[in-house]
Design a protein around this motif. Sequence first.
Motif, PDB file in Angstrom:
ATOM      1  N   GLY A   1       0.820  -1.207   0.000  1.00 16.10           N
ATOM      2  CA  GLY A   1       0.000   0.000   0.000  1.00 16.10           C
ATOM      3  C   GLY A   1       0.849   1.250   0.000  1.00 16.10           C
ATOM      4  N   ALA A   2       0.202   2.375  -0.234  1.00 22.49           N
ATOM      5  CA  ALA A   2       0.916   3.640  -0.371  1.00 22.49           C
ATOM      6  C   ALA A   2       0.014   4.783   0.058  1.00 22.49           C
ATOM      7  CB  ALA A   2       1.373   3.825  -1.821  1.00 22.49           C
ATOM      8  N   VAL A   3       0.606   5.960   0.085  1.00 19.21           N
ATOM      9  CA  VAL A   3      -0.114   7.194   0.394  1.00 19.21           C
ATOM     10  C   VAL A   3       0.257   8.225  -0.659  1.00 19.21           C
ATOM     11  CG1 VAL A   3      -0.368   9.085   2.058  1.00 19.21           C
ATOM     12  CG2 VAL A   3      -0.193   6.728   2.869  1.00 19.21           C
ATOM     13  N   MET A   4      -0.740   8.977  -1.121  1.00 18.79           N
ATOM     14  CA  MET A   4      -0.514  10.104  -2.018  1.00 18.79           C
ATOM     15  C   MET A   4      -1.005  11.356  -1.322  1.00 18.79           C
ATOM     16  SD  MET A   4      -2.141  11.044  -5.729  1.00 18.79           S
ATOM     17  CE  MET A   4      -3.747  11.374  -5.008  1.00 18.79           C
ATOM     18  N   ILE A   5      -0.270  12.437  -1.495  1.00 15.13           N
ATOM     19  CA  ILE A   5      -0.620  13.698  -0.857  1.00 15.13           C
ATOM     20  C   ILE A   5      -0.916  14.742  -1.930  1.00 15.13           C
ATOM     21  CG2 ILE A   5       0.119  15.489   0.764  1.00 15.13           C
ATOM     22  CD1 ILE A   5       2.187  12.387   0.638  1.00 15.13           C
ATOM     23  N   VAL A   6      -2.015  15.488  -1.742  1.00 14.14           N
ATOM     24  CA  VAL A   6      -2.358  16.626  -2.597  1.00 14.14           C
ATOM     25  C   VAL A   6      -2.009  17.871  -1.781  1.00 14.14           C
ATOM     26  CG1 VAL A   6      -4.197  17.812  -3.860  1.00 14.14           C
ATOM     27  CG2 VAL A   6      -4.220  15.300  -3.679  1.00 14.14           C
ATOM     28  N   PRO A   7      -0.795  18.444  -1.997  1.00 12.24           N
ATOM     29  CA  PRO A   7      -0.334  19.574  -1.181  1.00 12.24           C
ATOM     30  C   PRO A   7      -0.787  20.920  -1.761  1.00 12.24           C
ATOM     31  CG  PRO A   7       1.510  18.327  -2.145  1.00 12.24           C
ATOM     32  CD  PRO A   7       0.260  17.931  -2.837  1.00 12.24           C
ATOM     33  N   LEU A   8      -1.579  21.648  -0.978  1.00 12.12           N
ATOM     34  CA  LEU A   8      -2.169  22.912  -1.410  1.00 12.12           C
ATOM     35  C   LEU A   8      -1.401  24.094  -0.833  1.00 12.12           C
ATOM     36  CD1 LEU A   8      -5.767  21.820  -0.446  1.00 12.12           C
ATOM     37  CD2 LEU A   8      -4.925  22.011  -2.785  1.00 12.12           C
ATOM     38  N   LEU A   9      -0.822  24.892  -1.702  1.00 11.47           N
ATOM     39  CA  LEU A   9      -0.173  26.126  -1.258  1.00 11.47           C
ATOM     40  C   LEU A   9      -1.245  27.182  -0.981  1.00 11.47           C
ATOM     41  CD1 LEU A   9       2.799  26.158  -3.787  1.00 11.47           C
ATOM     42  CD2 LEU A   9       2.955  25.822  -1.308  1.00 11.47           C
ATOM     43  N   ASP A  10      -0.916  28.173  -0.182  1.00 14.25           N
ATOM     44  CA  ASP A  10      -1.889  29.205   0.198  1.00 14.25           C
ATOM     45  C   ASP A  10      -2.424  29.978  -1.002  1.00 14.25           C
ATOM     46  OD1 ASP A  10      -1.610  28.454   2.842  1.00 14.25           O
ATOM     47  OD2 ASP A  10      -0.198  30.067   3.332  1.00 14.25           O
ATOM     48  N   ASP A  11      -1.640  30.085  -2.077  1.00 13.48           N
ATOM     49  CA  ASP A  11      -2.081  30.833  -3.261  1.00 13.48           C
ATOM     50  C   ASP A  11      -2.884  29.974  -4.244  1.00 13.48           C
ATOM     51  OD1 ASP A  11      -0.173  29.242  -4.502  1.00 13.48           O
ATOM     52  OD2 ASP A  11       1.160  30.892  -5.053  1.00 13.48           O
ATOM     53  N   GLY A  12      -3.193  28.720  -3.866  1.00 15.10           N
ATOM     54  CA  GLY A  12      -4.009  27.858  -4.723  1.00 15.10           C
ATOM     55  C   GLY A  12      -3.213  26.932  -5.628  1.00 15.10           C
ATOM     56  N   ARG A  13      -1.912  27.162  -5.744  1.00 17.04           N
ATOM     57  CA  ARG A  13      -1.100  26.251  -6.549  1.00 17.04           C
ATOM     58  C   ARG A  13      -0.872  24.951  -5.787  1.00 17.04           C
ATOM     59  NH1 ARG A  13       4.137  28.349  -7.183  1.00 17.04           N
ATOM     60  NH2 ARG A  13       3.673  29.503  -5.290  1.00 17.04           N
ATOM     61  N   LEU A  14      -0.466  23.937  -6.520  1.00 15.23           N
ATOM     62  CA  LEU A  14      -0.210  22.619  -5.942  1.00 15.23           C
ATOM     63  C   LEU A  14       1.246  22.250  -6.111  1.00 15.23           C
ATOM     64  CD1 LEU A  14      -3.316  21.843  -7.728  1.00 15.23           C
ATOM     65  CD2 LEU A  14      -3.142  20.948  -5.423  1.00 15.23           C
TER      66      LEU A  14
ATOM     67  N   GLY B   1      -9.803   9.350   0.918  1.00 13.37           N
ATOM     68  CA  GLY B   1     -10.246   7.980   0.689  1.00 13.37           C
ATOM     69  C   GLY B   1      -9.104   7.142   0.168  1.00 13.37           C
ATOM     70  N   VAL B   2      -9.447   6.011  -0.403  1.00 18.99           N
ATOM     71  CA  VAL B   2      -8.443   5.101  -0.938  1.00 18.99           C
ATOM     72  C   VAL B   2      -8.791   4.798  -2.389  1.00 18.99           C
ATOM     73  CG1 VAL B   2      -9.622   2.988  -0.179  1.00 18.99           C
ATOM     74  CG2 VAL B   2      -7.142   2.972  -0.470  1.00 18.99           C
ATOM     75  N   LEU B   3      -7.767   4.610  -3.200  1.00 19.62           N
ATOM     76  CA  LEU B   3      -7.988   4.207  -4.584  1.00 19.62           C
ATOM     77  C   LEU B   3      -7.225   2.912  -4.832  1.00 19.62           C
ATOM     78  CD1 LEU B   3      -5.539   4.829  -6.965  1.00 19.62           C
ATOM     79  CD2 LEU B   3      -5.863   7.060  -5.975  1.00 19.62           C
ATOM     80  N   HIS B   4      -7.782   2.094  -5.686  1.00 22.62           N
ATOM     81  CA  HIS B   4      -7.141   0.843  -6.109  1.00 22.62           C
ATOM     82  C   HIS B   4      -6.846   1.006  -7.597  1.00 22.62           C
ATOM     83  CE1 HIS B   4      -9.357  -0.362  -2.460  1.00 22.62           C
ATOM     84  NE2 HIS B   4      -8.221  -0.975  -2.227  1.00 22.62           N
ATOM     85  N   ASN B   5      -5.588   1.204  -7.919  1.00 21.56           N
ATOM     86  CA  ASN B   5      -5.225   1.632  -9.266  1.00 21.56           C
ATOM     87  C   ASN B   5      -5.027   0.525 -10.285  1.00 21.56           C
ATOM     88  OD1 ASN B   5      -2.899   1.009  -7.732  1.00 21.56           O
ATOM     89  ND2 ASN B   5      -1.619   2.039  -9.226  1.00 21.56           N
ATOM     90  N   ALA B   6      -4.931  -0.724  -9.876  1.00 25.17           N
ATOM     91  CA  ALA B   6      -4.676  -1.805 -10.842  1.00 25.17           C
ATOM     92  C   ALA B   6      -5.354  -3.088 -10.369  1.00 25.17           C
ATOM     93  CB  ALA B   6      -3.174  -2.012 -11.007  1.00 25.17           C
ATOM     94  N   ILE B   7      -6.678  -3.066 -10.234  1.00 26.94           N
ATOM     95  CA  ILE B   7      -7.415  -4.148  -9.592  1.00 26.94           C
ATOM     96  C   ILE B   7      -7.348  -5.485 -10.318  1.00 26.94           C
ATOM     97  CG2 ILE B   7      -8.973  -2.613  -8.359  1.00 26.94           C
ATOM     98  CD1 ILE B   7     -11.073  -3.168 -10.537  1.00 26.94           C
ATOM     99  N   ALA B   8      -6.966  -5.494 -11.568  1.00 31.08           N
ATOM    100  CA  ALA B   8      -6.874  -6.761 -12.307  1.00 31.08           C
ATOM    101  C   ALA B   8      -5.613  -7.545 -11.949  1.00 31.08           C
ATOM    102  CB  ALA B   8      -6.913  -6.507 -13.810  1.00 31.08           C
TER     103      ALA B   8
END
Length: 193
Positions: free
Chosen positions: A49-62, A113-120
């Motif tokens: 398993g893994a973790v992905m982060i969506v990092p939001l800067l104060d000015d709206g950029r990622l 949440g969680v995503l399963h990226n290669a379920i096959a």
Amino acid sequence: MAGTEDDHLVERLLEGSQVYSGHFLDVRRDRVALPDGRTAQREYIRHPGAVMIVPLLDDGRLVMERQYRYPMGRVMLEFPAGKLDAGEDPLSCGQRELLEETGYSAAEWAYAGVLHNAIAYSDEGIHIYFARGLTRGAQQLDEGEFLELVTHTVDELDRLAAQGEMTDAKTLIGLLWLQRWQQGAWPLQWQPA
């Protein structure tokens, strides 16, 4: 799963074997009984398993990463992510990976949440976290890890996705989740770090 409404779809393990065990991939080959009584082989990868982060800067950029991905043979644009260590809490992993890969720490975190990226062919689950209130520090890259930090707006990422230039599945799901949250459709519960 016996006795459930999905019983007519369930495959049952008859025998299994490990084909390969590497640094973090565990390749398996199982013989299964199909719902109609026939048998079949299933080859798949067990992943911690893994973790992905969506990092939001104060000015709206990622905050994004550009990293060479050997199986693809090219540099890919991605949100920061990393593998869970044995027994590691996903939030702790996200905090560790964000700091190591980008040098940023966050004041607030929200679990999407969680995503399963290669379920096959894999059981990998990637936990999605959002991070905001970012403070910049020094990167702490692992030995042999090379990446470049870049920032993009949501509109820029949307355009890159539409043009087929950003194709990483986890990053596309992160972008979708971000857009749905910004539209008020998919709420996030923010917690202090």
